[in-house]
Scaffold this active site. Structure first.
Site, PDB file in Angstrom:
ATOM      1  N   HIS A   1       1.416   4.791  -2.452  1.00 27.36           N
ATOM      2  CA  HIS A   1       1.074   5.640  -3.600  1.00 27.36           C
ATOM      3  C   HIS A   1       2.362   6.283  -4.077  1.00 27.36           C
ATOM      4  O   HIS A   1       2.998   7.029  -3.306  1.00 27.36           O
ATOM      5  CB  HIS A   1       0.070   6.716  -3.190  1.00 27.36           C
ATOM      6  CG  HIS A   1      -1.205   6.161  -2.631  1.00 27.36           C
ATOM      7  ND1 HIS A   1      -2.339   5.982  -3.400  1.00 27.36           N
ATOM      8  CD2 HIS A   1      -1.524   5.721  -1.387  1.00 27.36           C
ATOM      9  CE1 HIS A   1      -3.297   5.469  -2.636  1.00 27.36           C
ATOM     10  NE2 HIS A   1      -2.831   5.290  -1.417  1.00 27.36           N
TER      11      HIS A   1
ATOM     12  N   ASP B   1       1.744   4.024   2.859  1.00 24.52           N
ATOM     13  CA  ASP B   1       0.726   4.859   2.213  1.00 24.52           C
ATOM     14  C   ASP B   1       1.363   6.002   1.417  1.00 24.52           C
ATOM     15  O   ASP B   1       1.546   5.875   0.203  1.00 24.52           O
ATOM     16  CB  ASP B   1      -0.283   5.373   3.254  1.00 24.52           C
ATOM     17  CG  ASP B   1      -1.659   5.694   2.679  1.00 24.52           C
ATOM     18  OD1 ASP B   1      -1.871   5.470   1.479  1.00 24.52           O
ATOM     19  OD2 ASP B   1      -2.518   6.169   3.441  1.00 24.52           O
ATOM     20  N   ASP B   2       1.689   7.105   2.074  1.00 27.67           N
ATOM     21  CA  ASP B   2       2.284   8.283   1.402  1.00 27.67           C
ATOM     22  C   ASP B   2       3.463   8.757   2.248  1.00 27.67           C
ATOM     23  O   ASP B   2       3.373   9.766   2.968  1.00 27.67           O
ATOM     24  CB  ASP B   2       1.225   9.391   1.290  1.00 27.67           C
ATOM     25  CG  ASP B   2       0.020   8.937   0.486  1.00 27.67           C
ATOM     26  OD1 ASP B   2       0.139   8.847  -0.747  1.00 27.67           O
ATOM     27  OD2 ASP B   2      -1.017   8.636   1.104  1.00 27.67           O
TER      28      ASP B   2
ATOM     29  N   HIS C   1      -9.407   0.864  -1.578  1.00 25.15           N
ATOM     30  CA  HIS C   1      -9.401   1.499  -0.265  1.00 25.15           C
ATOM     31  C   HIS C   1     -10.826   1.421   0.278  1.00 25.15           C
ATOM     32  O   HIS C   1     -11.787   1.766  -0.422  1.00 25.15           O
ATOM     33  CB  HIS C   1      -9.030   2.978  -0.375  1.00 25.15           C
ATOM     34  CG  HIS C   1      -7.575   3.263  -0.599  1.00 25.15           C
ATOM     35  ND1 HIS C   1      -6.842   2.694  -1.598  1.00 25.15           N
ATOM     36  CD2 HIS C   1      -6.727   4.100   0.079  1.00 25.15           C
ATOM     37  CE1 HIS C   1      -5.601   3.163  -1.530  1.00 25.15           C
ATOM     38  NE2 HIS C   1      -5.502   4.007  -0.529  1.00 25.15           N
TER      39      HIS C   1
ATOM     40  N   HIS D   1       0.862  -1.191   0.000  1.00 23.79           N
ATOM     41  CA  HIS D   1       0.000   0.000   0.000  1.00 23.79           C
ATOM     42  C   HIS D   1       0.893   1.234   0.000  1.00 23.79           C
ATOM     43  O   HIS D   1       1.286   1.750   1.043  1.00 23.79           O
ATOM     44  CB  HIS D   1      -0.924  -0.036   1.225  1.00 23.79           C
ATOM     45  CG  HIS D   1      -1.957   1.054   1.238  1.00 23.79           C
ATOM     46  ND1 HIS D   1      -3.166   0.937   1.882  1.00 23.79           N
ATOM     47  CD2 HIS D   1      -1.966   2.299   0.688  1.00 23.79           C
ATOM     48  CE1 HIS D   1      -3.868   2.046   1.733  1.00 23.79           C
ATOM     49  NE2 HIS D   1      -3.153   2.899   1.018  1.00 23.79           N
TER      50      HIS D   1
ATOM     51  N   GLU E   1     -11.261   3.422   5.588  1.00 21.37           N
ATOM     52  CA  GLU E   1     -10.243   4.363   6.105  1.00 21.37           C
ATOM     53  C   GLU E   1     -10.998   5.456   6.860  1.00 21.37           C
ATOM     54  O   GLU E   1     -10.837   5.605   8.063  1.00 21.37           O
ATOM     55  CB  GLU E   1      -9.422   4.959   4.950  1.00 21.37           C
ATOM     56  CG  GLU E   1      -8.370   5.963   5.405  1.00 21.37           C
ATOM     57  CD  GLU E   1      -7.619   6.622   4.239  1.00 21.37           C
ATOM     58  OE1 GLU E   1      -8.129   6.614   3.095  1.00 21.37           O
ATOM     59  OE2 GLU E   1      -6.520   7.165   4.493  1.00 21.37           O
TER      60      GLU E   1
END
Ligand code: ADE
Ligand code: ZN
Length: 333
Positions: free
Chosen positions: A11, A270-271, A189, A9, A192
């Site tokens: 991005h 994630d980011d 997703h 996961h 969340e």
């Protein structure tokens, strides 16, 4: 040496570090409304998912050429490899680029150029997952899938991301059916910020194989039972959940409760450029905050390979799992 792991996961646009953002801005003649990297970093105080997405999409303005995407992906692979990542399944958001006039082929070929050399240069095998923006119309997702057809040899699966609340998975039934008929894997997703009902829809209407985040599944015991029964992987992102205020602090994160419930959880970043750490940093942070044992960390690493889309290469999966099993925490320090 870091614990071997897969990242499922991530991005790629969320790996855009301020230094690279400014370098690309200068190269491409894009002006950013920040005085410099430190000034930009002060903007990384988010109140929820949308407040993050506003900055995340705005900064993408600096990504224009195939070389930019290659550089972005190569920088991620360098950092990931240093933190023990052996395999990465990487999201990208084509609509966020095509909407700015960057052709989808530029994005995919730019990323693929770095990813295709990931193994040789960094010892990281990779797959690419194309995400649809759920706050854009489903027709736009279908157009995106059509536009990606010449490049499907680079793409392993599809995902669904962006602003979750008010954008349930069911609206994307047709595009997921079309993706499946093209042989693509399916993730989304869900849970969340959105309710457990969105996780049910992702499973039952979109037919996804993994749930990205899935945090709010814990509100619905029947859903937890279903996820456990079917061993549906959840790609959990603890640092993201803290920064986007899904949980108050890392100490309050339900990761341990999820593991104890028998869920197939994985830990991801994630980011990472925005949320304070790459996946190895995330493992360290949850280890400290939740007092996880070495065996629990090993279980998380094993889960990451079990949950990965390496079905076409079981030998490789077995090799990665053997590396996890023989990992010596004490020798690593
Ligand atoms: N796009 C990038 N990061 C995301 C996240 N955490 N949730 C939804 N969409 C995203
Ligand atoms: Zn995400």
């Amino acid at each position: 040496m870091a614990l071997p792991k897969a990242e499922l996961h991530l991005h790629i646009e969320g790996t855009l570090e301020p230094e690279l953002a400014f370098a690309l801005a200068e190269r491409n003649g894009v002006s950013l409304p920040y005085a410099g990297t430190e000034d930009l970093r002060t903007a990384y105080l988010f109140s929820d998912l949308q407040s993050f997405l506003d900055l995340y999409y705005a900064l993408m303005a600096v990504l224009r050429t195939a070389d930019d995407f290659t550089e972005l992906a190569d920088a991620y692979l360098t950092r990931a490899a240093a933190q023990g990542v052996r395999h990465a399944e990487i999201f990208f958001d084509p609509q966020a680029h095509t909407a700015r006039g960057v052709p989808i082929g530029t994005v995919i070929e730019g990323l693929a150029h770095a990813l295709d050399r990931g193994e040789e240069r960094h010892g990281v095998s990779t797959q690419l997952i194309m995400c649809f923006l759920r706050d854009e119309p489903a027709e736009s997702a279908m157009e995106t899938l059509d536009a990606a057809k010449p490049y499907l040899h680079h793409i392993a699966g599809v995902g669904l991301d962006s602003a979750e609340a008010g954008h349930p998975p069911a609206g994307f039934r047709e595009v997921y059916a079309a993706a499946e008929s093209l042989g693509l894997r399916k993730v989304a997703h869900a849970g969340e910020e959105g309710p457990p009902a969105y996780i049910w829809e992702a499973l039952d209407i979109l037919g996804v194989e993994r749930i990205d985040h899935g945090l709010r599944a814990l509100e619905d015991p029947e859903l937890v039972a279903r996820l456990v029964r079917d061993a549906v992987p959840l790609t959990v992102c603890p640092l993201s959940n803290v920064r986007l205020r899904a949980v108050d602090t890392l100490e309050d994160h339900p990761l341990r409760a999820m593991m104890d419930a028998g869920l197939l959880v994985t830990v991801n970043s994630d980011d990472p450029a925005y949320f304070g750490g790459y996946v190895g940093d995330t493992f360290h942070a949850v280890r400290e905050a939740l007092a996880l044992s070495q065996e629990q960390l090993r279980e998380l690493a094993r889960n990451s390979f079990r949950a990965s889309f390496l079905d076409h290469d079981e030998l490789r999966r077995e090799r990665y799992l053997a590396e996890v099993d023989s990992y010596d925490f004490d020798a690593a320090g």
